[in-house]
Design an enzyme around this catalytic site. Structure first.
Site, PDB file in Angstrom:
ATOM      1  N   ASP A  11       3.922  -6.840  -2.208  1.00 27.76           N
ATOM      2  CA  ASP A  11       2.507  -7.206  -2.163  1.00 27.76           C
ATOM      3  C   ASP A  11       2.441  -8.727  -2.312  1.00 27.76           C
ATOM      4  O   ASP A  11       2.544  -9.253  -3.421  1.00 27.76           O
ATOM      5  CB  ASP A  11       1.748  -6.513  -3.299  1.00 27.76           C
ATOM      6  CG  ASP A  11       0.271  -6.875  -3.317  1.00 27.76           C
ATOM      7  OD1 ASP A  11      -0.313  -7.034  -2.232  1.00 27.76           O
ATOM      8  OD2 ASP A  11      -0.293  -6.996  -4.419  1.00 27.76           O
ATOM      9  N   GLU A  71       2.646  -5.722   2.857  1.00 26.67           N
ATOM     10  CA  GLU A  71       1.247  -5.495   3.201  1.00 26.67           C
ATOM     11  C   GLU A  71       0.725  -6.655   4.032  1.00 26.67           C
ATOM     12  O   GLU A  71       1.014  -7.817   3.748  1.00 26.67           O
ATOM     13  CB  GLU A  71       0.405  -5.338   1.937  1.00 26.67           C
ATOM     14  CG  GLU A  71      -1.023  -4.912   2.232  1.00 26.67           C
ATOM     15  CD  GLU A  71      -1.781  -4.551   0.982  1.00 26.67           C
ATOM     16  OE1 GLU A  71      -2.245  -3.408   0.901  1.00 26.67           O
ATOM     17  OE2 GLU A  71      -1.900  -5.404   0.080  1.00 26.67           O
ATOM     18  N   HIS A 143      -0.240  -6.029  -9.058  1.00 22.82           N
ATOM     19  CA  HIS A 143       0.504  -6.400  -7.851  1.00 22.82           C
ATOM     20  C   HIS A 143       1.767  -5.546  -7.714  1.00 22.82           C
ATOM     21  O   HIS A 143       2.130  -5.135  -6.611  1.00 22.82           O
ATOM     22  CB  HIS A 143       0.855  -7.890  -7.873  1.00 22.82           C
ATOM     23  CG  HIS A 143      -0.344  -8.761  -8.032  1.00 22.82           C
ATOM     24  ND1 HIS A 143      -1.236  -8.996  -7.018  1.00 22.82           N
ATOM     25  CD2 HIS A 143      -0.823  -9.425  -9.111  1.00 22.82           C
ATOM     26  CE1 HIS A 143      -2.206  -9.783  -7.458  1.00 22.82           C
ATOM     27  NE2 HIS A 143      -1.977 -10.052  -8.730  1.00 22.82           N
TER      28      HIS A 143
END
EC number: 3.1.21.10
Length: 169
Positions: A11, A71, A143
């Site tokens: 992330d 992502e 995160h």
């Protein structure tokens, strides 16, 4: 049935980049590790990107994943913030690619759909489902939890025929 595939989900973020590692064997998932790479807020941008690079490289070297998933970033109204996030995302893709891993990319709504069943949900729902899917999972930041969700998403998608065909050709 084959060997377990170790997947790192990432992330990306300039302040904090979350990472989460799962092992996928057939339909089963097992939590391996998770954490957060931090950069110094007051440091120059290039220094911060180096900190993210070095931190992720250390994680990959220690954990030895087979595949990576990152992502995709969203574009917001603050162009400067979006650009900086894009640079952090570049580091998040570069590190596993330099280690020889295939790097998959997933939109945030694809991650949500894979983890909670719908493409729109809040962080609380995602983190709750990560704990349901990976009961032994621990994460130090949201995160890291998001990174585990990205790894779970990749584990689900890599089972698809389309994904296997993309790898083959």
């Amino acid at each position: 049935m084959g060997d377990a595939i170790r997947i790192i989900g990432i992330d990306p973020g300039l302040r904090r980049t979350g990472w989460g590692i799962v092992e996928s064997l057939g339909n089963s998932l097992r939590f391996v590790a998770s954490g957060t790479v931090r950069s110094e807020d007051k440091a120059a941008l290039a220094t911060r990107l180096c900190q993210l690079h070095d931190g992720l490289a250390e994680v990959l070297h220690a954990a030895m994943p087979h595949e990576a998933a990152v992502e995709q970033t969203f574009v917001n109204k603050d162009a400067v913030a979006t650009l900086k996030l894009g640079q952090a995302r570049g580091i998040a893709m570069l590190v596993p690619a330099r280690a020889g891993l295939v790097v998959a990319e997933y939109a945030p709504n694809a991650v949500k759909k894979a983890v909670i069943g719908v493409g729109h949900g809040d962080k609380k729902q995602i983190h709750m489902m990560v704990k349901v899917l990976l009961p032994k999972a621990t994460f130090d930041t949201e995160h890291a939890a998001d990174a585990l969700a990205i790894a779970i998403c990749h584990a689900h998608h890599r089972q698809s025929a389309a994904y296997r065909m993309a790898l083959a050709g």
